[in-house]
Write a protein that holds these residues in place. Structure first.
Motif, PDB file in Angstrom:
ATOM      1  N   ALA A  20     -12.026   4.021   0.679  1.00 33.55           N
ATOM      2  CA  ALA A  20     -10.487   4.093   0.932  1.00 33.55           C
ATOM      3  C   ALA A  20      -9.539   3.484   0.223  1.00 33.55           C
ATOM      4  CB  ALA A  20     -10.338   3.545   2.460  1.00 33.55           C
ATOM      5  N   ILE A  21      -9.792   2.612  -0.362  1.00 31.52           N
ATOM      6  CA  ILE A  21      -9.068   1.629  -1.452  1.00 31.52           C
ATOM      7  C   ILE A  21      -8.844   2.491  -2.517  1.00 31.52           C
ATOM      8  CG2 ILE A  21      -8.773  -0.237  -2.753  1.00 31.52           C
ATOM      9  CD1 ILE A  21     -10.289  -2.018  -0.549  1.00 31.52           C
ATOM     10  N   ASP A  22      -9.818   3.252  -2.989  1.00 31.96           N
ATOM     11  CA  ASP A  22     -10.052   4.123  -4.217  1.00 31.96           C
ATOM     12  C   ASP A  22      -8.962   5.387  -3.960  1.00 31.96           C
ATOM     13  OD1 ASP A  22     -11.668   2.538  -5.520  1.00 31.96           O
ATOM     14  OD2 ASP A  22     -13.454   3.595  -5.193  1.00 31.96           O
ATOM     15  N   LYS A  23      -9.040   5.861  -2.740  1.00 29.56           N
ATOM     16  CA  LYS A  23      -8.237   7.230  -2.254  1.00 29.56           C
ATOM     17  C   LYS A  23      -6.803   6.767  -2.262  1.00 29.56           C
ATOM     18  CE  LYS A  23     -11.669   9.577   0.024  1.00 29.56           C
ATOM     19  NZ  LYS A  23     -12.007  10.094   1.210  1.00 29.56           N
ATOM     20  N   PHE A  24      -6.576   5.437  -1.829  1.00 30.57           N
ATOM     21  CA  PHE A  24      -4.986   4.958  -1.730  1.00 30.57           C
ATOM     22  C   PHE A  24      -4.266   4.693  -3.191  1.00 30.57           C
ATOM     23  CE2 PHE A  24      -5.787   3.684   2.821  1.00 30.57           C
ATOM     24  CZ  PHE A  24      -4.836   4.774   3.376  1.00 30.57           C
ATOM     25  N   ASP A  25      -5.285   4.274  -4.244  1.00 27.80           N
ATOM     26  CA  ASP A  25      -4.892   3.969  -5.441  1.00 27.80           C
ATOM     27  C   ASP A  25      -4.379   5.485  -6.038  1.00 27.80           C
ATOM     28  OD1 ASP A  25      -4.864   1.153  -5.704  1.00 27.80           O
ATOM     29  OD2 ASP A  25      -7.032   1.244  -6.387  1.00 27.80           O
ATOM     30  N   ALA A  26      -5.513   6.459  -5.722  1.00 30.49           N
ATOM     31  CA  ALA A  26      -5.073   7.794  -6.232  1.00 30.49           C
ATOM     32  C   ALA A  26      -4.021   8.412  -5.586  1.00 30.49           C
ATOM     33  CB  ALA A  26      -6.280   8.729  -6.197  1.00 30.49           C
ATOM     34  N   LEU A  27      -3.787   8.213  -4.682  1.00 26.80           N
ATOM     35  CA  LEU A  27      -2.455   8.593  -3.858  1.00 26.80           C
ATOM     36  C   LEU A  27      -1.149   8.107  -4.230  1.00 26.80           C
ATOM     37  CD1 LEU A  27      -3.548   8.935   0.001  1.00 26.80           C
ATOM     38  CD2 LEU A  27      -2.653  10.684  -1.646  1.00 26.80           C
ATOM     39  N   ARG A  28      -1.330   6.714  -4.650  1.00 27.44           N
ATOM     40  CA  ARG A  28      -0.165   5.957  -5.123  1.00 27.44           C
ATOM     41  C   ARG A  28       0.202   6.639  -6.463  1.00 27.44           C
ATOM     42  NH1 ARG A  28      -1.259   0.180  -5.009  1.00 27.44           N
ATOM     43  NH2 ARG A  28       0.763   0.258  -6.045  1.00 27.44           N
ATOM     44  N   LEU A  29      -0.973   6.814  -7.348  1.00 25.98           N
ATOM     45  CA  LEU A  29      -0.621   7.335  -8.751  1.00 25.98           C
ATOM     46  C   LEU A  29      -0.141   8.643  -8.689  1.00 25.98           C
ATOM     47  CD1 LEU A  29      -1.038   6.712 -11.818  1.00 25.98           C
ATOM     48  CD2 LEU A  29      -3.411   7.875 -11.522  1.00 25.98           C
ATOM     49  N   ALA A  30      -0.452   9.614  -7.722  1.00 27.27           N
ATOM     50  CA  ALA A  30      -0.058  10.930  -7.523  1.00 27.27           C
ATOM     51  C   ALA A  30       1.398  10.821  -6.955  1.00 27.27           C
ATOM     52  CB  ALA A  30      -0.791  11.672  -6.603  1.00 27.27           C
TER      53      ALA A  30
END
Length: 149
Positions: A20-30
């Motif tokens: 989940a932390i990795d997904k939030f990092d990816a969303l923030r980068l997007a």
């Protein structure tokens, strides 16, 4: 609940939390990518059409995307807190035996509050510097259009 079962549950939840932390990092980068693209497009349209108002719209775009990222950051911080709690349980399962409840829902218990924004951003200058820079770019784009018009 026996010790082996508890450790398996802790590892399973820890793994889900890390994903989940990795997904939030990816969303923030997007979100950052969307912001740069949108502000750049608004500046380009403003220069092409010689309209100073169009690049100024970029300021509102920056505010909108900054708010989105801050909301995701707040949720991500809740997930990180839960992950740290699970990590401490893994290092000393005896602590977890009486107080642990399985489920990722425990990572999402808090509510987003505007008053938490300054403390969230206090240790993350990369977030507000990014959006301040884009705001400045949008304002300078509008100034550029005004000068060349």
């Amino acid at each position: 609940m026996d010790q082996e079962h508890l450790i398996r549950l802790l590892l399973l939840e820890f793994e889900y939390l890390q994903k989940a932390i990795d997904k939030f990092d990816a969303l923030r980068l997007a979100i950052k990518g969307w912001t740069v693209t949108t502000v750049g497009a608004l500046i380009a349209v403003g220069v092409t059409t010689a309209t100073t108002l169009v690049p100024l719209l970029g300021l509102f775009v920056v505010l909108f995307f900054a708010y989105m990222e801050i909301v995701y950051l707040d949720v991500q911080l809740g997930v990180k807190r839960r992950s740290e709690q699970i990590d401490s349980y893994l290092h000393d399962p005896a602590i977890a035996a009486g107080s642990y409840q399985f489920g990722m829902r425990h990572a999402f218990l808090g509510r987003f509050r505007m008053r938490n924004i300054p403390s969230m951003l206090a240790t993350r200058p990369e977030v507000y510097n990014f959006y301040l820079g884009l705001s400045m770019a949008s304002g300078l784009g509008s100034l550029l259009v005004w000068v060349i018009r």
